[in-house]
Design an enzyme around this catalytic site. Structure first.
Site, PDB file in Angstrom:
ATOM      1  CB  CYS A 208      -0.977   0.002   1.178  1.00 41.56           C
ATOM      2  SG  CYS A 208      -0.197   0.058   2.811  1.00 41.56           S
ATOM      3  CG  HIS A 263      -4.588  -0.007   3.827  1.00 39.89           C
ATOM      4  ND1 HIS A 263      -3.871  -0.743   2.918  1.00 39.89           N
ATOM      5  CD2 HIS A 263      -5.617   0.560   3.113  1.00 39.89           C
ATOM      6  CE1 HIS A 263      -4.429  -0.655   1.723  1.00 39.89           C
ATOM      7  NE2 HIS A 263      -5.488   0.141   1.818  1.00 39.89           N
ATOM      8  CG  HIS A 275      -6.873   0.886  -1.673  1.00 41.12           C
ATOM      9  ND1 HIS A 275      -7.260   0.350  -0.460  1.00 41.12           N
ATOM     10  CD2 HIS A 275      -7.875   0.520  -2.535  1.00 41.12           C
ATOM     11  CE1 HIS A 275      -8.416  -0.292  -0.574  1.00 41.12           C
ATOM     12  NE2 HIS A 275      -8.802  -0.191  -1.825  1.00 41.12           N
TER      13      HIS A 275
END
Length: 303
Positions: A208, A263, A275
């Site tokens: 991420c 994240h 993402h």
């Protein structure tokens, strides 16, 4: 009537006559020039008034300033909206050469004199520029020529051919344009596989934070490598103020008692995030009203 008075009257008469013959174009050009000149003077005056204010990383004023934030604040005072990071300001306005800098231009420097800028200031004329210096711990006045070997670029924010209102409108575009570029660059990696701990030097896989780091790097904005480090830069904003390009940081799960960030995603507008995770890899996900939204710990704006 003295000779000096006669010369002055004659000069005025010639200017007025020329203006009438040209349909008032001289007067219009003069008004535009006056507006530009006035703005540059205001920028220089405001910048100098902040000398001595303490330096603080990414502080946006009015009592403390980061390097880029000083320029953001000063231009805001004259009604011109610009970005708040070195990367975004380095792409704003119009590029000018070192020998062409004028009062009001943003000047950029690198510690080693090459590559991306590491600090910046506002040129105020007479071989001087103002900047918020980490080394000096405050806003200082420096000689531009003394830093010539560290100079890497300059950008002109104010438009010499436009009025004040037109300059403001044209200069309010860069942040929005950069955000759109971020999404565009991110979309070209759609479907790229997810790999935890993926190298920052590859585009064959992403985790991420390597994804966000890569996408922002491609528009000239440098981010740290991992999500927790990335959450320390930029300006904190609320969910109600979300804008395209904002970074959204999340904890492990909705029910997690810890707010430890695990994240990061990019807000893409229209209630969606861009993402990467798990099996889909780089993808769009619905954000509004979902578990993604409920996991939010922090939102940062770096554009």
């Amino acid at each position: 009537m003295t000779k000096r008075d006669w010369v002055m009257k004659s000069t005025v008469a010639v200017i007025l006559s020329t203006s009438l013959l040209m349909g008032g174009q001289v007067g219009q050009a003069s008004a535009a020039t006056t507006s530009y000149t006035q703005q540059t003077k205001e920028v220089a005056t405001i910048a100098k008034s902040l000398l001595g204010k303490p330096y603080k990383y990414q502080a946006s004023g009015p009592n403390q300033f980061g390097s880029a934030n000083l320029a953001t604040y000063v231009y805001k005072q004259v009604g011109v909206k610009i970005g708040s990071t070195l990367g975004s300001l380095y792409k704003a306005g119009t590029k000018v050469t070192k020998n062409s800098v004028k009062a009001g231009d943003l000047v950029f420097f690198s510690s080693n004199g090459s590559g991306s800028p590491t600090f910046m200031g506002i040129y105020i004329g007479n071989d001087q520029y103002v900047y918020s210096s980490q080394g000096d711990g405050k806003v200082v006045l420096k000689s531009f020529s003394d830093y010539s070997k560290k100079f890497v670029g300059a950008r002109r924010i104010l438009d010499e051919s436009s009025s004040n209102s037109n300059s403001s409108n044209s200069s309010s575009k860069p942040a929005t344009d950069i955000a759109s570029q971020v999404i565009k660059h991110g979309e070209k990696y759609m479907g790229t596989p997810y790999k935890y701990g993926s190298s920052k030097d590859t585009t064959k896989t992403f985790d991420c934070s390597s994804f966000t780091q890569r996408v922002f790097k491609e528009v000239g904005i440098t981010l740290p490598r991992d999500s927790r480090q990335q959450s320390t830069v930029g300006k904190t904003v609320s969910k109600k103020d979300l804008q395209v390009g904002d970074l959204i940081f999340m904890k492990a799960s909705v029910n997690s008692s810890s707010d430890r960030i695990t994240h990061v995603a990019i807000y893409a507008g229209n209630g969606k995030i861009l993402h990467t995770y798990g099996s889909p890899g780089v993808t769009y996900s619905k954000f509004d009203g979902t578990n993604w939204e409920k996991r939010v710990v922090k939102i940062k704006r770096v554009i």
